[in-house]
Design a protein around this motif. Structure first.
Motif, PDB file in Angstrom:
ATOM      1  N   GLY A  24       0.800  -1.221   0.000  1.00 57.62           N
ATOM      2  CA  GLY A  24       0.000   0.000   0.000  1.00 57.62           C
ATOM      3  C   GLY A  24       0.827   1.263   0.000  1.00 57.62           C
ATOM      4  O   GLY A  24       0.431   2.272  -0.602  1.00 57.62           O
ATOM      5  N   GLN A  28       1.615   0.524  -4.482  1.00 59.99           N
ATOM      6  CA  GLN A  28       0.366   1.166  -4.899  1.00 59.99           C
ATOM      7  C   GLN A  28       0.581   2.650  -5.199  1.00 59.99           C
ATOM      8  O   GLN A  28      -0.058   3.202  -6.113  1.00 59.99           O
ATOM      9  CB  GLN A  28      -0.692   0.980  -3.821  1.00 59.99           C
ATOM     10  N   ALA A  32      -0.315   4.343  -8.729  1.00 62.66           N
ATOM     11  CA  ALA A  32      -1.192   5.509  -8.810  1.00 62.66           C
ATOM     12  C   ALA A  32      -0.552   6.634  -9.609  1.00 62.66           C
ATOM     13  O   ALA A  32      -1.213   7.299 -10.426  1.00 62.66           O
ATOM     14  CB  ALA A  32      -1.546   5.990  -7.405  1.00 62.66           C
ATOM     15  N   ALA A 155      -9.948   1.100   2.942  1.00 59.72           N
ATOM     16  CA  ALA A 155      -9.794   2.553   2.832  1.00 59.72           C
ATOM     17  C   ALA A 155      -8.799   3.112   3.838  1.00 59.72           C
ATOM     18  O   ALA A 155      -8.387   4.269   3.722  1.00 59.72           O
ATOM     19  CB  ALA A 155     -11.152   3.227   3.014  1.00 59.72           C
ATOM     20  N   ARG A 157      -5.255   3.489   5.118  1.00 58.76           N
ATOM     21  CA  ARG A 157      -3.949   3.333   4.500  1.00 58.76           C
ATOM     22  C   ARG A 157      -2.879   2.997   5.528  1.00 58.76           C
ATOM     23  O   ARG A 157      -3.052   3.194   6.731  1.00 58.76           O
ATOM     24  CB  ARG A 157      -3.593   4.625   3.749  1.00 58.76           C
ATOM     25  N   ASN A 290     -13.872   9.390  -4.497  1.00 63.66           N
ATOM     26  CA  ASN A 290     -12.487   8.947  -4.597  1.00 63.66           C
ATOM     27  C   ASN A 290     -11.964   9.238  -5.999  1.00 63.66           C
ATOM     28  O   ASN A 290     -12.745   9.293  -6.962  1.00 63.66           O
ATOM     29  CB  ASN A 290     -12.390   7.441  -4.328  1.00 63.66           C
ATOM     30  N   ASP A 291     -10.648   9.407  -6.118  1.00 59.47           N
ATOM     31  CA  ASP A 291     -10.123   9.551  -7.469  1.00 59.47           C
ATOM     32  C   ASP A 291     -10.272   8.224  -8.207  1.00 59.47           C
ATOM     33  O   ASP A 291     -10.568   7.183  -7.606  1.00 59.47           O
ATOM     34  CB  ASP A 291      -8.673  10.040  -7.452  1.00 59.47           C
ATOM     35  N   ARG A 294      -8.095   5.204  -7.010  1.00 55.98           N
ATOM     36  CA  ARG A 294      -8.455   4.723  -5.672  1.00 55.98           C
ATOM     37  C   ARG A 294      -9.793   4.002  -5.687  1.00 55.98           C
ATOM     38  O   ARG A 294      -9.973   2.990  -4.982  1.00 55.98           O
ATOM     39  CB  ARG A 294      -8.501   5.904  -4.697  1.00 55.98           C
ATOM     40  N   SER A 295     -10.736   4.490  -6.458  1.00 55.79           N
ATOM     41  CA  SER A 295     -12.034   3.815  -6.518  1.00 55.79           C
ATOM     42  C   SER A 295     -11.906   2.421  -7.108  1.00 55.79           C
ATOM     43  O   SER A 295     -12.616   1.500  -6.704  1.00 55.79           O
ATOM     44  CB  SER A 295     -13.034   4.650  -7.315  1.00 55.79           C
ATOM     45  N   VAL A 297      -9.157   0.527  -6.807  1.00 55.36           N
ATOM     46  CA  VAL A 297      -8.526  -0.268  -5.744  1.00 55.36           C
ATOM     47  C   VAL A 297      -9.585  -0.802  -4.778  1.00 55.36           C
ATOM     48  O   VAL A 297      -9.558  -1.977  -4.391  1.00 55.36           O
ATOM     49  CB  VAL A 297      -7.482   0.583  -4.986  1.00 55.36           C
ATOM     50  N   LEU A 298     -10.525   0.048  -4.409  1.00 61.72           N
ATOM     51  CA  LEU A 298     -11.589  -0.386  -3.508  1.00 61.72           C
ATOM     52  C   LEU A 298     -12.525  -1.377  -4.194  1.00 61.72           C
ATOM     53  O   LEU A 298     -12.891  -2.408  -3.613  1.00 61.72           O
ATOM     54  CB  LEU A 298     -12.373   0.835  -3.013  1.00 61.72           C
ATOM     55  N   GLY A 338      -8.861  11.050   1.183  1.00 64.13           N
ATOM     56  CA  GLY A 338      -9.777  10.179   0.462  1.00 64.13           C
ATOM     57  C   GLY A 338     -11.165  10.177   1.057  1.00 64.13           C
ATOM     58  O   GLY A 338     -11.938   9.241   0.835  1.00 64.13           O
TER      59      GLY A 338
END
Length: 352
Positions: A24, A28, A32, A155, A157, A290-291, A294-295, A297-298, A338
């Protein structure tokens, strides 16, 4: 509980925590940055974002290893933690065995008809939340302590405190004079401990489906000197009387429930809340907060990390559900990076 573990078991779990933090915090982050450079104008919809990330990062080593290692850690937690718990079984069972007449209460219902969604293997737990009789300790004092707290999860980190997130959420309750506070989906009592610390004069009531988590919460309650009321029941059928609590506090429940269940739970929470009472919910921000990277990733956790309802939750209009149930003064906003924790809160008007 301070579980006695061998040096080997502790080192193995700490390795997973370090690995989680590396994925992470390093891999990650690299992925990103790569995505932002390649896709300066990403799609707005979630499906489009998934396709965009697949196309942009399909051959990107840090992204591929981040996903591989994230899945590996999620599975390996239980491979390592379950044997460690078995090694300490006598000490764990002694800690769980609290006096029946201790303050507070635990009401189990072995005949309960649990909803189908509860049979999902949340978080890739071996056998589900009740797949092992020591799962409360496995999750809280081994996996959580050694892997998820230092390494981050979902979510949250790497380097962030999940305890701080819980404190932030409960402090968003509008008042300080609540008398009786309900938490649906209370798990093993981590949020309960924060609620009791922030509202020491209020009676805490926790509702949960998992017997192993409730037994853990009961032991934690007694050892910490609380008097929680713990009930085994679905959050959509608590069995509590109408208007019997004046605050409902919810932490990271609704990304674990399908939309229809979420709607039923919100309606039930409105029923048990007294007029003049409040609800405060802390969870993950919807995908459009979320950007794009990131969205995704979730969303990835829906199919790859035991979060079967994450995708539907990310697209859910939770404030609209609260309004449809009858809540007023509904607000939704983020507190941290976030927008996590994401707060949704509302009020139940007094009858005129």
């Amino acid at each position: 509980m301070d579980v006695p573990v061998t040096q080997r078991d502790r080192a193995g779990l700490e390795f997973l925590g370090s690995l989680q933090g590396y994925t992470g915090g390093v891999l990650q982050v690299d992925a990103a940055a790569r995505y932002a450079a390649v896709v300066p104008d990403p799609p707005l919809d979630l499906a489009g974002r998934r396709r965009s990330v697949d196309e942009a990062l399909g051959g990107h080593g840090p992204w591929l290893f981040d996903r591989l290692l994230t899945r590996y850690v999620a599975e390996e937690i239980y491979v390592r933690a379950l044997p460690a718990a078995e090694q300490a079984r006598p000490e764990i069972e002694a800690w769980l065995d609290v006096p029946a007449d201790a303050p507070g209460s635990l009401v189990l219902d072995p005949e309960q008809d649990a909803p189908a969604y509860h049979r999902e293997g949340f978080h890739l737990t071996t056998g589900g939340w009740d797949g092992h009789d020591l799962m409360g300790v496995v999750i809280s004092d081994l996996g959580y302590k050694y892997v998820l707290m230092p390494g981050g999860v979902g979510a949250a980190r790497a380097g962030e405190s999940l305890t701080d997130h819980r404190t932030q959420v409960v402090r968003e309750a509008p008042r300080r004079d609540y008398r009786r506070i309900l938490e649906p989906g209370c798990g093993n009592g981590r949020f309960a401990a924060v609620v009791s610390r922030e509202f020491p004069d209020a009676q805490y009531v926790g509702v949960e489906l998992s017997a192993t988590q409730l037994r853990y919460a009961r032991a934690q309650c007694v050892h910490d000197g609380h008097a929680w009321e713990l009930i085994q029941a679905p959050a959509e059928r608590t069995g509590l009387p109408d208007a019997s609590v004046d605050l409902v506090a919810v932490f990271t429940l609704f990304h674990e429930t399908p939309p229809k269940a979420t709607e039923a739970i919100v309606a039930e929470l409105f029923r048990v809340l007294e007029p003049g009472g409040d609800i405060v919910i802390g969870d993950i921000a919807p995908f459009d907060r979320n950007d794009a990277f990131r969205s995704v990733v979730l969303d990835w956790e829906t199919e790859n990390r035991g979060e079967p309802f994450m995708r539907s939750y990310l697209q859910l209009d939770l404030p609209a559900l609260l309004k449809a149930a009858g809540f007023t003064d509904v607000q939704a906003y983020g507190l941290g990076k976030g927008d996590y924790p994401w707060i949704v809160r509302g009020h139940k008007e007094r009858q005129r």
